[in-house]
Write a protein that holds these residues in place. Sequence first.
Motif: not given
Length: 277
Positions: A30-40
């Motif tokens: 959740t933290g990674w995605l919130a900080q802009g990491l591409d879910g793909g």
Amino acid sequence: MTSSTTQALTHITGPIVLAGAGKMGGALLTGWLAQGLDGGDVAVIDPFPSDDIKALSARGVRINPLAAEVGAVSTLVVAVKPQMFRETGAMLRSFAGPDTLVISIMAGTPIKTISDVCGGKVVRAMPNTPAAIGRGITVAVAASDVSKAQRATTDALLRATGAVEWVDDEALMDAVTAVSGSGPAYVFLLAEELARAGVAAGLPPELATKLARATVSGSGELLHRSELDSATLRKNVTSPGGTTAAALEVLMGADGFQPLLERAVAAATKRSRELAK
């Protein structure tokens, strides 16, 4: 999180495989995605993913793909329970090449064991549950063959859920686990027992619970925001001969809080070492 953390995360190239998406693994994701990491760029390996994790497929996160479908993995984050690690190790090894960064957040599992089972370049880390609200703290130690770039990647991924500290001596990780890894449970127990003591002193249970919860959480936030150390903050609350002083005389006595907490941390440290065997 800082803008530098966000920038670092958006510059991480995948694919990243997260093995285990329970409370801690899920908080990291959740933290990674919130900080802009591409879910793909993320694949999750979990035999029983929660509905919340499954829903992330809408953001491109792949759920339980085969190793061949993922391709060359840049980073493998191992967030399974230590007791399950040896059972799942052979499968995880299929995701890790010799140069894959392997970040483990498993308690009590040494770098050598992780390396023997998974291969790759290993960083051992110990986060804690406040990571779920971005207020965690993680301590990490890297194997000697981890590159500077891989260490920076690790730092960025872990910092997405809170502060990160690095140590050079892996032997310290058992005590780290006992203090910060297990530490939130000690704080929750304080709130629990403070409420119970309030009831014993005559307060209605609901009021005692509210008072204890607000006092512990508010004091934690004051400690977080203040530049003063904890001892000074304690003294600032304590008037000579007052009610707080009377309570602290009990808590700081020979059979009080300090020796009890020492024994508790020692027991957790011992257990962390036992998990390594």
